[in-house]
Design an enzyme around this catalytic site. Structure first.
Site, PDB file in Angstrom:
ATOM      1  N   LYS A 172      42.971  48.064  38.781  1.00 29.31           N
ATOM      2  CA  LYS A 172      43.198  46.999  37.772  1.00 29.31           C
ATOM      3  C   LYS A 172      42.421  47.330  36.509  1.00 29.31           C
ATOM      4  O   LYS A 172      41.454  48.119  36.539  1.00 29.31           O
ATOM      5  CB  LYS A 172      42.761  45.626  38.288  1.00 29.31           C
ATOM      6  CG  LYS A 172      41.265  45.494  38.681  1.00 29.31           C
ATOM      7  CD  LYS A 172      40.315  45.149  37.547  1.00 29.31           C
ATOM      8  CE  LYS A 172      38.865  45.011  38.007  1.00 29.31           C
ATOM      9  NZ  LYS A 172      37.858  45.198  36.971  1.00 29.31           N
ATOM     10  N   ASP A 199      36.296  40.240  42.851  1.00 23.45           N
ATOM     11  CA  ASP A 199      37.668  40.577  42.456  1.00 23.45           C
ATOM     12  C   ASP A 199      38.564  40.979  43.634  1.00 23.45           C
ATOM     13  O   ASP A 199      39.718  41.344  43.443  1.00 23.45           O
ATOM     14  CB  ASP A 199      37.708  41.612  41.316  1.00 23.45           C
ATOM     15  CG  ASP A 199      36.904  42.863  41.632  1.00 23.45           C
ATOM     16  OD1 ASP A 199      36.444  42.991  42.783  1.00 23.45           O
ATOM     17  OD2 ASP A 199      36.750  43.709  40.731  1.00 23.45           O
TER      18      ASP A 199
HETATM   19  O1  C5P Z   1      31.234  40.268  43.622  1.00 27.67           O
HETATM   20  P1  C5P Z   1      30.829  41.678  43.389  1.00 27.67           P
HETATM   21  O2  C5P Z   1      30.052  42.257  44.528  1.00 27.67           O
HETATM   22  O3  C5P Z   1      31.947  42.556  42.944  1.00 27.67           O
HETATM   23  O4  C5P Z   1      29.826  41.623  42.151  1.00 27.67           O
HETATM   24  C1  C5P Z   1      28.893  42.634  41.909  1.00 27.67           C
HETATM   25  C2  C5P Z   1      27.807  42.096  40.982  1.00 27.67           C
HETATM   26  O5  C5P Z   1      28.363  41.788  39.714  1.00 27.67           O
HETATM   27  C3  C5P Z   1      27.175  40.811  41.448  1.00 27.67           C
HETATM   28  O6  C5P Z   1      26.109  41.056  42.325  1.00 27.67           O
HETATM   29  C4  C5P Z   1      26.682  40.227  40.124  1.00 27.67           C
HETATM   30  O7  C5P Z   1      25.498  40.879  39.717  1.00 27.67           O
HETATM   31  C5  C5P Z   1      27.764  40.647  39.148  1.00 27.67           C
HETATM   32  N1  C5P Z   1      28.815  39.606  38.917  1.00 27.67           N
HETATM   33  C6  C5P Z   1      28.461  38.440  38.241  1.00 27.67           C
HETATM   34  N2  C5P Z   1      29.421  37.488  38.029  1.00 27.67           N
HETATM   35  C7  C5P Z   1      30.699  37.669  38.436  1.00 27.67           C
HETATM   36  C8  C5P Z   1      31.073  38.842  39.128  1.00 27.67           C
HETATM   37  C9  C5P Z   1      30.094  39.803  39.355  1.00 27.67           C
HETATM   38  O8  C5P Z   1      27.300  38.263  37.845  1.00 27.67           O
HETATM   39  N3  C5P Z   1      31.593  36.712  38.181  1.00 27.67           N
END
Ligand code: C5P
Length: 296
Positions: A14, A142
């Site tokens: 994406k 995501d």
């Molecule tokens: O959810 P995911 O593991 O992909 O996110 C990785 C990191 O990205 C999270 O630990 C956070 O630091 C940051 N993040 C965030 N807000 C979001 C998505 C991701 O702060 N909406």
């Protein structure tokens, strides 16, 4: 219908056409307003039966094959959802990695979503769609998007989804610099640079409007600004960094236009990939399991 082993699924990448960071949430995540767009470039995951414990193999040595891989964690959640408390057995997942890593293209999350779709019919066939979305969201913000695909508005952590009408097909040039960006770093750089008071208030239009993580990442990696400018100079009607970077994308109306820009921007420190956008239907068709012949 449940695909018989061995089978192969595609896990599409994406880009974020726009990504607005609206504030910090009590759970430490950032409140987002983003438009996800599926791309044709994909990893392939082959699932086959084996006699021993669950295992992952990958053709890219930089990709972990242990329980830190999101594919492993996705499989483990399906196993547990089926009521199993013992170690996973009986399946090998072979990943052919084509989506650049640490790139903002969601490769790991897409592989995780593909694993959920592949294994649920075998291991936890009674799982409801809502439960599947919740399992996806627990793996990464995501991952729920990758269970659906197409053009989708994402709110909250990016995991509350509203499908948008399909856009005209566009050609996309991805430019990958010789460094990656960790997602937590990108958000931390954003926080350091953006005082709460100056953050965007309210909800702007969701047409292409830029990526709020781009300036903070470009401060640490000035190449980002040069790449985005290079894409525009080479005819992109829109260009920006995707997600938390480091890949930047340009949108082009025609394939020859995209290919010319891809050639012009490729260099010793930049790889380029030409791909195109996918609709939800194309995503669903392309992600469906196909029987894989047994390799010798
Ligand atoms: O959810 P995911 O593991 O992909 O996110 C990785 C990191 O990205 C999270 O630990 C956070 O630091 C940051 N993040 C965030 N807000 C979001 C998505 C991701 O702060 N909406």
């Amino acid at each position: 219908m449940t695909a018989r082993f061995p089978f192969e699924v595609r896990a599409f990448a994406k880009i974020n056409l726009t990504l607005r960071v609206l504030g910090l949430r009590p759970d430490g995540y950032h409140e987002l307003r983003t438009v996800f767009q599926s791309l044709a470039i994909h990893d392939r995951l082959r699932f086959e039966r084996i006699a021993g414990p669950f295992e992952i193999v990958c053709d890219d040595s930089r990709c972990p094959v242990d329980r830190t891989n999101l594919v492993w964690r996705a499989a483990a959640l399906v196993w547990r959802a089926a009521g199993r408390r013992d170690a996973m057995t009986g399946v090998r997942v072979s990943i052919r990695k084509r989506i650049p890593m640490q790139a903002g293209l969601g490769g790991g999350s897409s592989d995780a979503a593909a694993t959920l779709r592949a294994l649920v019919p075998h291991w936890a066939p009674d799982l409801e769609a809502g439960q599947l979305d919740r399992i996806g969201a627990s793996l990464g913000a995501d991952v729920p998007f990758f269970l659906h695909g197409g053009t989708v508005l994402g709110l909250e952590r990016g995991d509350r989804l509203f499908p948008l009408r399909a856009r005209e097909r566009e050609w996309v040039v991805l430019v990958q610099p010789d460094f990656g960006v960790g997602t937590p770093d990108a958000y931390r750089w954003f926080d350091e640079r953006t005082p709460m008071a100056s953050r965007r208030r309210g909800l702007g239009p969701y047409a292409e409007g830029g990526n709020d993580l781009e300036a903070p990442v470009a401060r640490h990696h000035p190449a980002i600004t040069r790449i985005v400018r290079g894409l525009r100079r080479n005819g992109a009607r829109w260009a920006a960094m995707s997600g938390s970077g480091s890949v930047c994308f340009g949108l082009f109306a025609t394939r020859p236009g995209a290919e010319a820009a891809g050639r012009a921007l490729a260099g010793p420190r930049c790889a380029t990939i030409v791909t195109r956008t996918l609709t939800t239907e194309e995503h669903a068709r392309g992600a469906a399991p196909v029987h894989a012949r047994v390799r010798g």
